[in-house]
Design an enzyme around this catalytic site. Structure first.
Site, PDB file in Angstrom:
ATOM      1  N   HIS A   1       0.797  -1.234   0.000  1.00  0.00           N
ATOM      2  CA  HIS A   1       0.000   0.000   0.000  1.00  0.00           C
ATOM      3  C   HIS A   1       0.822   1.273   0.000  1.00  0.00           C
ATOM      4  O   HIS A   1       0.278   2.364  -0.118  1.00  0.00           O
ATOM      5  CB  HIS A   1      -0.913   0.037   1.236  1.00  0.00           C
TER       6      HIS A   1
HETATM    7  N1  UDP Z   1      -3.437  -5.031   9.001  1.00  0.00           N
HETATM    8  C1  UDP Z   1      -4.745  -5.394   9.209  1.00  0.00           C
HETATM    9  N2  UDP Z   1      -5.473  -5.792   8.113  1.00  0.00           N
HETATM   10  C2  UDP Z   1      -4.951  -5.856   6.861  1.00  0.00           C
HETATM   11  C3  UDP Z   1      -3.600  -5.479   6.676  1.00  0.00           C
HETATM   12  C4  UDP Z   1      -2.878  -5.052   7.766  1.00  0.00           C
HETATM   13  O1  UDP Z   1      -5.242  -5.391  10.337  1.00  0.00           O
HETATM   14  O2  UDP Z   1      -5.677  -6.226   5.921  1.00  0.00           O
HETATM   15  C5  UDP Z   1      -2.683  -4.581  10.180  1.00  0.00           C
HETATM   16  C6  UDP Z   1      -1.323  -5.189  10.320  1.00  0.00           C
HETATM   17  O3  UDP Z   1      -1.383  -6.413  11.002  1.00  0.00           O
HETATM   18  C7  UDP Z   1      -0.538  -4.121  11.067  1.00  0.00           C
HETATM   19  C8  UDP Z   1      -1.203  -2.846  10.625  1.00  0.00           C
HETATM   20  O4  UDP Z   1      -2.444  -3.199  10.023  1.00  0.00           O
HETATM   21  O5  UDP Z   1      -0.736  -4.257  12.455  1.00  0.00           O
HETATM   22  C9  UDP Z   1      -0.315  -2.173   9.626  1.00  0.00           C
HETATM   23  O6  UDP Z   1      -0.985  -1.166   9.024  1.00  0.00           O
HETATM   24  P1  UDP Z   1      -0.545  -0.565   7.622  1.00  0.00           P
HETATM   25  O7  UDP Z   1       0.160  -1.587   6.841  1.00  0.00           O
HETATM   26  O8  UDP Z   1      -1.777   0.038   7.051  1.00  0.00           O
HETATM   27  O9  UDP Z   1       0.406   0.646   8.041  1.00  0.00           O
HETATM   28  P2  UDP Z   1       1.940   0.777   8.406  1.00  0.00           P
HETATM   29  O10 UDP Z   1       2.290  -0.229   9.440  1.00  0.00           O
HETATM   30  O11 UDP Z   1       2.738   0.625   7.156  1.00  0.00           O
HETATM   31  O12 UDP Z   1       2.038   2.156   8.938  1.00  0.00           O
END
Ligand code: UDP
Length: 355
Positions: free
Chosen positions: A199
């Protein structure tokens, strides 16, 4: 003590679910503000329900727009909705537009600012996340660094606030919620699979980059099925670039956290450009291919738990790492406790004193 907690995006709901339990345990009064940066059932509501978060007292309903327009909307709305209120701390998480808005709001109104997950750096200022976290760290009065690398980054930059190495709140969340993990319903899950998320703007906002990543996933999925819960940004860009998702991929809507934990813990390996997912992979003992050239979680790359894709193709990187295994060193964690204790110590009042 009275705290204003500001959340707005999926990973912030997860981190705050751990902190909010501790706030309740200590009897600390909280106003929870949701900016509405992530707003629908799969990206927001599901986390409030499944992780037992209390519904936000204030929801800003930030409209979909560029990040600068969202920032300006959030700041204006916070000022209006919180007029006359007073807080000992404004608590913000990570590196999103909501984090930046909360930080600016706190300082504008003379409230102490606490940043959870401080000190992470990619040193790539073209990333909005990097700009947000740097500004927030320099405005913060108390900074919770997840590890010693983050502490060193903050020391090098000479931040003015107090830095506390608290450990990683997501590691505590992983241990806390893993026993509640749930198999996703209404989908056939193969016995062996790779769990993938994609993403990040640098991967999905550029047509050629996105197309080549999808092609790479398609090729690997001929060897082992790939499960991809599709982020709304990725879905939108696939449509607007007139690309199509390879039919070989098992594409799901964004999953709840308990389902995501199940998928990560039952996978053979994880491919991701998410900050949170690369940590959860390693906490669950799964090798992780990070679909980026850098990672803010330097120690995961140095320990070999995470492997950067770099300039390689996904199939080539997969060939190189597919037989590597990891172990998970499960240890008791008290990150949230350390955070709340530090807030109490840092504050002039005690948890119940001014109630
Ligand atoms: N996550 C979730 N559902 C999904 C994909 C990711 O609950 O379909 C969770 C994942 O386990 C992690 C968090 O969302 O705890 C990460 O969020 P994201 O990837 O949106 O953001 P980033 O960590 O890159 O800031």
């Amino acid at each position: 003590m009275r705290v204003l907690s500001i959340v707005g995006a999926r990973p912030q709901f997860i981190k705050h679910a751990v902190i909010q339990r501790k706030l309740r345990e200590y009897g600390i009064s909280e106003v929870l503000l949701h900016t509405g940066q992530h707003f629908d059932l799969n990206m927001s509501e599901i986390f409030f329900e499944s992780l037992s978060l209390t519904p936000p007292q204030i929801h800003l309903q930030t409209p979909l727009a560029s990040s600068l327009s969202q920032l300006s909307y959030m700041l204006g709305s916070m000022q209006e909705r919180l007029e006359g209120e007073s807080f000992d701390y404004v608590l913000v998480y990570g590196d999103t537009t909501s984090t930046l808005a909360g930080s600016l709001f706190a300082k504008e109104n003379g409230f102490a600012l606490a940043h959870i997950e401080a000190g992470l750096r990619s040193y790539d200022h073209s990333m909005p996340e990097e700009r947000n976290r740097v500004i927030c760290d320099h405005l913060s009065d108390i900074l919770f660094a997840p590890n010693s690398n983050a502490l060193q980054n903050l020391q090098k930059e000479g931040v003015r606030g107090e830095v506390v190495v608290s450990g990683d709140i997501m590691e505590e969340g992983f241990s806390l919620f893993l026993p509640m993990a749930q198999k996703p319903l209404n989908v056939q899950i193969p016995s062996k699979f790779i769990f993938c998320t994609l993403h990040r703007q640098s991967n999905v906002d550029d047509k050629e980059r996105l197309e080549s990543l999808l092609q790479g996933l398609d090729e690997v999925s001929k060897q082992i099925p790939i499960i991809l819960p599709l982020h709304p940004r990725t879905q939108k860009n696939i449509q607007s670039f007139s690309l199509s998702l390879p039919s070989s991929l098992i594409v799901l809507p964004p999953q709840g956290y308990l389902q995501t934990l199940w998928l990560i813990s039952h996978s053979q390996m994880v491919f991701t450009d998410s900050g949170g997912v690369q940590k959860e992979a390693s906490y669950g003992g799964k090798k992780c291919l990070v679909l980026r050239e850098v990672s803010e979680w330097v120690e995961l790359v140095e320990s070999g738990a995470c492997e950067l894709l770099g300039e390689r193709s996904i199939p080539r990187a997969y060939e190189e790492i597919k037989n590597q295994t990891l172990s998970w060193d499960k240890k008791p964690l008290n990150v949230s406790d350390r955070i709340i204790q530090s807030l109490l110590k840092h504050s002039s009042c005690t948890a119940m004193g001014e109630e």
